[in-house]
Write an enzyme that holds these catalytic residues in place. Structure first.
Site, PDB file in Angstrom:
ATOM      1  N   PHE A 127      11.348  -0.465   6.832  1.00 38.09           N
ATOM      2  CA  PHE A 127      10.341  -1.269   6.134  1.00 38.09           C
ATOM      3  C   PHE A 127       9.406  -0.343   5.369  1.00 38.09           C
ATOM      4  CE2 PHE A 127       6.167  -3.273   5.727  1.00 38.09           C
ATOM      5  CZ  PHE A 127       6.525  -4.425   5.037  1.00 38.09           C
ATOM      6  N   ASP A 214       7.939   8.254   5.533  1.00 37.65           N
ATOM      7  CA  ASP A 214       6.991   7.144   5.554  1.00 37.65           C
ATOM      8  C   ASP A 214       6.315   7.158   6.927  1.00 37.65           C
ATOM      9  OD1 ASP A 214       5.665   4.750   5.829  1.00 37.65           O
ATOM     10  OD2 ASP A 214       7.186   3.557   4.787  1.00 37.65           O
ATOM     11  N   LYS A 243      -2.380   2.519   6.857  1.00 36.39           N
ATOM     12  CA  LYS A 243      -2.757   1.867   8.107  1.00 36.39           C
ATOM     13  C   LYS A 243      -3.985   2.491   8.781  1.00 36.39           C
ATOM     14  CE  LYS A 243       0.955  -1.157   8.864  1.00 36.39           C
ATOM     15  NZ  LYS A 243       2.303  -0.968   8.359  1.00 36.39           N
TER      16      LYS A 243
END
Ligand SMILES: *Cc1c(COP(=O)(O)O)cnc(C)c1O
Length: 391
Positions: A127, A214, A243
């Site tokens: 993702f 990532d 995040k």
């Protein structure tokens, strides 16, 4: 009737206040937050150093433009590159935008090397975001369906499969980079075999590809190290972070090292809000607080405690396939879809998440006390056992 687009199936609760690992709803009911806004509020809610940074900067200067010098962006660039072992930073407002920058960087790198169709190797189950390029890079048909035509230039292989990457390298001369999560987050908390990242690093070195990690979910102390790549003693050429970087204030970063660090030139990329004084000052305070509170080591200790706790309490439970994790990224894989667990846990005052249909995912704040960690383990184990029914 709500005027919000129906992009989320929301749970029937609204929070009005938070402190540390706890949230309160409008009726005054208290909840233990084992999700941290999906790995965002790693320092907990209303962390004093973060609140102070926001307050002071809000009263001084919110925004100018990237056409001028931004002192806090410089400082954050220094601090983030120092903890990540990287050379340069581009600041965005989200994770997907950080990955967009990485994808553009890889294409620029490829064209410099005269690749005809610069191609990035990406993984099944991955993702990377919801923008067109990042959903095209993601290995999940469900987030792509309905949004075709997809962005091209991605070559997908199974996760945790070095041989598959080698095969692509032998057959596709247009490959210029590999984009990979050190642990699959949305894909179900999948921890690859030891040596996987090291093997990717070696293949990238041998072929002159960029290794792009990532670390949007795994970074910022989540897995027990500042960045998950440290578990394998390797560094990427490009790393994306978001995040937990702002503890709730929107910010993302695309970091680069070596040749990749100087690829972008004026006019190649940009963002109006990206790297604004408010977000950058906040993120600088986050890094400082994580360093002071040694949250990398704390996440490792707490993660081991919770993993052992879950394994003990769920031992022999029929329907539990595996309990796994790295640091405070924890997953309990069941043998069936288990979305009902969200509501059951909520009723017991604990926030968790279910991802990949059948994996109960926990991403608690790194500032948990031992007692809070044990309480999460006990409650969630009970909820899982009740959901599975009598053995
Ligand atoms: C959350 C996430 C993203 C997307 O970040 P947004 O801020 O939602 O755009 C990308 N990659 C990974 C691994 C993530 O966990």
């Amino acid at each position: 009737m709500t005027h919000l687009m129906q992009t989320y199936a929301r749970l029937p609760v609204t929070f009005v206040r938070g402190e540390g690992a706890w949230l309160w709803d409008a009726e005054g009911k208290r909840y233990l937050d084992a999700l941290a806004g999906v790995a965002v509020t790693s320092l907990g809610h209303a962390h004093p150093a973060v609140t102070q940074a926001i307050r002071e900067q809000a009263g001084a200067l919110l925004h100018t433009s990237n056409w001028y010098g931004i002192d806090w962006q410089e400082r954050l660039g220094d601090a983030l590159c120092a903890v990540a072992g990287m050379d340069s930073a581009f600041f965005s407002n989200s994770g997907a935008e950080a990955n967009e920058a990485a994808i553009k960087l890889a294409r620029l790198y490829g064209h410099k090397r005269a690749a005809k169709n610069p191609t990035i190797v990406v993984m099944e189950g991955s993702f990377h975001g919801r923008t067109l390029a990042t959903l095209s890079a993601s290995g999940n048909r469900r987030i792509q369906a309905g949004f075709e035509p997809l962005v091209t230039g991605f070559n997908r292989v199974p996760y945790n499969d070095l041989e598959a990457v080698r095969h692509v390298g032998e057959h596709n001369p247009d490959v210029v980079a590999v984009l990979v999560e050190p642990v699959l987050g949305e894909g179900g908390v999948v921890v690859p075999d030891r040596g996987y990242l090291k093997g990717l690093r070696a293949q990238c070195d041998a072929r002159g590809w960029l290794l792009m990690l990532d670390e949007i979910q795994t970074g910022m102390c989540r897995t027990g190290r500042w960045f998950a790549c440290e578990h394998e003693g390797i560094r990427p050429d490009v790393m994306t972070v978001a995040k937990a970087l702002g503890n709730g204030v929107p910010i993302g970063a695309c970091l680069a090292r070596g040749d990749a660090a100087a690829l972008f030139q004026p006019g190649n990329h940009g963002s109006t809000y990206g790297g604004n004084p408010l977000a950058c000052r906040t993120a600088t305070a986050v890094i400082e607080a994580m360093r002071e509170q040694r949250l990398d080591a704390r996440a490792a200790t707490l993660g081991a405690r919770m993993l052992a706790g879950f394994r003990e309490r769920l031992e022999g439970a029929k329907g539990v396939r595996q309990v796994r994790g790295l640091g405070l990224m924890l997953g309990i894989e069941l043998d069936r879809p288990c979305r009902e667990i969200l509501t059951a846990a909520l009723a017991r005052g604990v926030l968790v998440n279910v991802t990949a249909d059948s994996v109960v995912r926990l991403l608690p704040p790194l500032i948990l006390t031992d007692e809070e960690a044990d309480r999460i383990v006990a409650t969630v184990s009970d909820v899982v056992r009740e959901f599975l029914g009598p053995p």
